[in-house]
Design a protein around this motif. Sequence first.
Motif, mmCIF file in Angstrom:
data_model
loop_
_atom_site.group_PDB
_atom_site.id
_atom_site.type_symbol
_atom_site.label_atom_id
_atom_site.label_comp_id
_atom_site.label_asym_id
_atom_site.label_seq_id
_atom_site.Cartn_x
_atom_site.Cartn_y
_atom_site.Cartn_z
ATOM 1 N N ARG A 190 0.858 -1.184 0.000
ATOM 2 C CA ARG A 190 0.000 0.000 0.000
ATOM 3 C C ARG A 190 0.892 1.230 0.000
ATOM 4 O O ARG A 190 1.827 1.333 0.788
ATOM 5 C CB ARG A 190 -0.904 -0.024 1.214
ATOM 6 C CG ARG A 190 -1.851 -1.224 1.179
ATOM 7 C CD ARG A 190 -2.649 -1.327 2.424
ATOM 8 N NE ARG A 190 -3.688 -0.292 2.394
ATOM 9 C CZ ARG A 190 -4.539 -0.081 3.387
ATOM 10 N NH1 ARG A 190 -4.474 -0.809 4.478
ATOM 11 N NH2 ARG A 190 -5.438 0.857 3.296
ATOM 12 N N TRP A 230 0.916 5.592 -0.173
ATOM 13 C CA TRP A 230 0.113 6.788 0.034
ATOM 14 C C TRP A 230 0.793 7.998 -0.583
ATOM 15 O O TRP A 230 2.019 8.064 -0.712
ATOM 16 C CB TRP A 230 -0.085 7.023 1.530
ATOM 17 C CG TRP A 230 -0.996 6.017 2.134
ATOM 18 C CD1 TRP A 230 -2.343 6.119 2.257
ATOM 19 C CD2 TRP A 230 -0.645 4.752 2.686
ATOM 20 N NE1 TRP A 230 -2.846 4.982 2.858
ATOM 21 C CE2 TRP A 230 -1.838 4.140 3.124
ATOM 22 C CE3 TRP A 230 0.544 4.062 2.844
ATOM 23 C CZ2 TRP A 230 -1.858 2.886 3.714
ATOM 24 C CZ3 TRP A 230 0.523 2.809 3.432
ATOM 25 C CH2 TRP A 230 -0.661 2.245 3.859
ATOM 26 N N GLU A 258 -4.454 6.891 -0.259
ATOM 27 C CA GLU A 258 -3.858 5.685 -0.835
ATOM 28 C C GLU A 258 -3.883 5.781 -2.355
ATOM 29 O O GLU A 258 -4.857 6.229 -2.950
ATOM 30 C CB GLU A 258 -4.618 4.441 -0.384
ATOM 31 C CG GLU A 258 -3.942 3.172 -0.834
ATOM 32 C CD GLU A 258 -4.576 1.927 -0.280
ATOM 33 O OE1 GLU A 258 -4.059 0.843 -0.586
ATOM 34 O OE2 GLU A 258 -5.569 2.026 0.452
ATOM 35 N N THR A 298 -3.682 4.136 -6.198
ATOM 36 C CA THR A 298 -3.987 2.907 -6.934
ATOM 37 C C THR A 298 -3.482 2.969 -8.365
ATOM 38 O O THR A 298 -3.210 1.934 -8.958
ATOM 39 C CB THR A 298 -5.503 2.655 -6.955
ATOM 40 O OG1 THR A 298 -6.160 3.793 -7.522
ATOM 41 C CG2 THR A 298 -6.028 2.421 -5.541
ATOM 42 N N ARG A 332 1.564 5.648 -8.143
ATOM 43 C CA ARG A 332 2.335 4.814 -7.209
ATOM 44 C C ARG A 332 3.823 4.963 -7.468
ATOM 45 O O ARG A 332 4.618 5.010 -6.548
ATOM 46 C CB ARG A 332 1.910 3.354 -7.342
ATOM 47 C CG ARG A 332 0.499 3.100 -6.841
ATOM 48 C CD ARG A 332 0.018 1.701 -7.178
ATOM 49 N NE ARG A 332 0.864 0.662 -6.644
ATOM 50 C CZ ARG A 332 0.771 0.164 -5.425
ATOM 51 N NH1 ARG A 332 -0.161 0.620 -4.609
ATOM 52 N NH2 ARG A 332 1.575 -0.802 -5.031
#
Length: 63
Positions: free
Chosen positions: A18, A20, A27, A29, A34
């Motif tokens: 995960r 952030w 968070e 996705t 990312r």
Amino acid sequence: MADRRQETLLIDPGGRARIWCRECGRELTDPISRQRRLGAECDSEPRTGHDRHDVDQDPIPGL
């Protein structure tokens, strides 16, 4: 005497970490978000779908 062994922790090997946003803490996705560690709303650079890095080079001798 009671059994005092610790329970086995089950870890999902296929699960992804995960991540952030560095700015707002939500968070992430989206793969690009990312990778950059910034959400689309917090990222000031344009989203083109791929990161491109051009380097000026001298031509290879003999070609």
